[in-house]
Write an enzyme that holds these catalytic residues in place. Structure first.
Site, PDB file in Angstrom:
ATOM      1  N   HIS A 105     -17.743 -38.087 -40.408  1.00  0.00           N
ATOM      2  CA  HIS A 105     -18.416 -38.319 -39.232  1.00  0.00           C
ATOM      3  C   HIS A 105     -19.691 -37.684 -38.979  1.00  0.00           C
ATOM      4  O   HIS A 105     -20.217 -36.921 -39.843  1.00  0.00           O
ATOM      5  CB  HIS A 105     -17.290 -37.993 -38.118  1.00  0.00           C
ATOM      6  CG  HIS A 105     -16.016 -38.743 -38.677  1.00  0.00           C
ATOM      7  ND1 HIS A 105     -15.611 -40.179 -38.677  1.00  0.00           N
ATOM      8  CD2 HIS A 105     -14.842 -38.087 -39.073  1.00  0.00           C
ATOM      9  CE1 HIS A 105     -14.755 -40.285 -39.168  1.00  0.00           C
ATOM     10  NE2 HIS A 105     -13.707 -39.202 -39.481  1.00  0.00           N
ATOM     11  N   GLU A 142     -13.137 -33.674 -34.800  1.00  0.00           N
ATOM     12  CA  GLU A 142     -13.125 -33.593 -36.055  1.00  0.00           C
ATOM     13  C   GLU A 142     -14.358 -33.479 -36.755  1.00  0.00           C
ATOM     14  O   GLU A 142     -14.587 -32.654 -37.688  1.00  0.00           O
ATOM     15  CB  GLU A 142     -12.522 -35.185 -36.430  1.00  0.00           C
ATOM     16  CG  GLU A 142     -12.438 -35.043 -38.098  1.00  0.00           C
ATOM     17  CD  GLU A 142     -12.015 -36.496 -38.576  1.00  0.00           C
ATOM     18  OE1 GLU A 142     -11.745 -36.794 -39.688  1.00  0.00           O
ATOM     19  OE2 GLU A 142     -11.641 -37.425 -37.753  1.00  0.00           O
ATOM     20  N   HIS A 197     -12.241 -34.253 -44.000  1.00  0.00           N
ATOM     21  CA  HIS A 197     -11.643 -34.866 -42.770  1.00  0.00           C
ATOM     22  C   HIS A 197     -10.411 -34.156 -42.226  1.00  0.00           C
ATOM     23  O   HIS A 197     -10.127 -33.365 -42.788  1.00  0.00           O
ATOM     24  CB  HIS A 197     -11.269 -36.306 -43.062  1.00  0.00           C
ATOM     25  CG  HIS A 197     -12.394 -37.475 -43.551  1.00  0.00           C
ATOM     26  ND1 HIS A 197     -13.081 -38.020 -42.431  1.00  0.00           N
ATOM     27  CD2 HIS A 197     -13.077 -37.557 -44.364  1.00  0.00           C
ATOM     28  CE1 HIS A 197     -13.960 -38.713 -43.089  1.00  0.00           C
ATOM     29  NE2 HIS A 197     -14.023 -38.489 -44.402  1.00  0.00           N
ATOM     30  N   GLU A 279      -7.688 -34.818 -46.095  1.00  0.00           N
ATOM     31  CA  GLU A 279      -7.279 -34.884 -44.539  1.00  0.00           C
ATOM     32  C   GLU A 279      -6.643 -33.400 -44.579  1.00  0.00           C
ATOM     33  O   GLU A 279      -5.619 -33.346 -44.986  1.00  0.00           O
ATOM     34  CB  GLU A 279      -6.454 -35.827 -44.205  1.00  0.00           C
ATOM     35  CG  GLU A 279      -7.065 -37.385 -44.560  1.00  0.00           C
ATOM     36  CD  GLU A 279      -7.923 -37.804 -43.346  1.00  0.00           C
ATOM     37  OE1 GLU A 279      -8.075 -36.968 -42.382  1.00  0.00           O
ATOM     38  OE2 GLU A 279      -8.516 -38.998 -43.372  1.00  0.00           O
TER      39      GLU A 279
END
Length: 315
Positions: A105, A142, A197, A279
């Protein structure tokens, strides 16, 4: 017999000729030595160790740093280092290796929803350019998390001699799009790419998982050559991440293995070099969120990812 009375001093012992000579010599040498020492001090003293008066001020002007680098909650980069660049790799086990770190992101994505919603081709289908990512219940995003871990990971890998490139460093208005993130790793001819992430699953769903590329051959996507090395990279990262962070694999995907294979992620589908996603935890679970918001824990997370990459690249 001798006599010592009030009007007489005791007789003085006679000096030998040798003693008189030594006295004269010392009278000449001592002032000379003292003068020489004063001149030596004025010129700065010795360069061999010591207190280093000549370098102490310079050290203070340069700031202080611990042996372990920057404080846990304030990772950073050299002022002379451009955001997504890396200092050339130096001596170390990863000398000559190129690693691309992909912070998921972008902190500014929330201000560019129209741009990030644009569809891009990922081989199997089209998908949004990027997303805003998730956040903890307290608002820690995040995008902020991934960038922080990426900085820490870059520092650790550079200490091992690797050349490290970030796909973004909050240095662009949004993105990059998922297809461009893949191209950055491909163009760099990276030996390994890791996309960082944190998940946004439901409360009570905890733990990390590593996402591996599936065997995709459609359109511009062809992962067949990278499936095996990516699996090895992902397995090593999962093992070292668990050990470094003292956390367990996901309890909601991966069947407890910490590994998940997907064919719907553009960053994986379009990669031509070994690549995985990690993640690191679930931001929407309060217990995981307490870890993800800790600078000390993020350092351990970066350490675990780094150790997995080092093991992979050293074979």
């Amino acid at each position: 017999m001798s006599y010592v009375g009030p009007d007489f001093d005791p007789p003085r012992p006679r000096r030998s000729p040798l003693r008189r000579t030594l006295t004269v010599v010392l009278a000449v040498l001592v002032p000379g030595a003292l003068l020489g020492w004063l001149v030596w001090e004025a010129l700065g003293g010795s360069d061999d160790g010591g207190s280093g008066r000549g370098t102490g001020a310079a050290s203070s002007a340069g700031g202080s740093a611990s042996a372990g680098g920057e404080p846990d909650d304030r990772p950073g980069r050299s002022a002379s280092q451009s955001p997504t660049s890396s200092a050339p790799g130096g001596a170390g086990p990863l000398a000559g290796k190129v690693v691309v770190v992909d912070p998921g992101h972008n902190p500014a994505n929330v201000q560019h929803t129209a741009e990030i919603n644009r569809k891009v081709d990922i081989g199997t289908h089209t998908k949004e350019c990027d997303t805003t990512g998730t956040a903890t219940n307290s608002g820690y995003s995040e995008a902020a998390f991934t960038l922080d871990v990426a900085h820490r990971l870059r520092a650790l890998l550079e200490r091992q001699g690797a050349t490290v490139k970030l796909t973004q460093d909050a240095d662009r208005p949004y993105g990059p799009c998922v297809d461009e993130r893949a191209r950055i790793g491909n163009s760099a001819r990276a030996d390994a790419v890791v996309s960082v992430h944190a998940d946004g699953a439901g409360a009570g769903q905890r733990g990390f998982h590593v996402i591996l590329p599936g065997a995709v051959h459609a359109g511009a996507a062809d992962t067949r050559a990278i499936v095996a090395p990516s699996w090895k990279l992902g397995r090593l990262i999962a093992d070292d991440f668990a050990e470094s962070t003292d956390t367990a694999p996901s309890n909601y995907v991966g069947g407890g293995s910490g590994l998940v294979t997907r064919e719907d992620l553009g960053g994986l589908n379009l990669s031509t070099v070994p690549k995985v996603f990690i993640e690191c935890g679930n931001m929407r679970d309060s217990k995981d969120a307490a870890l993800l918001t800790s600078g000390a824990w993020r350092q351990r997370a970066a350490q675990g990812i780094s150790e997995g990459i080092v093991s992979f690249l050293r074979g």
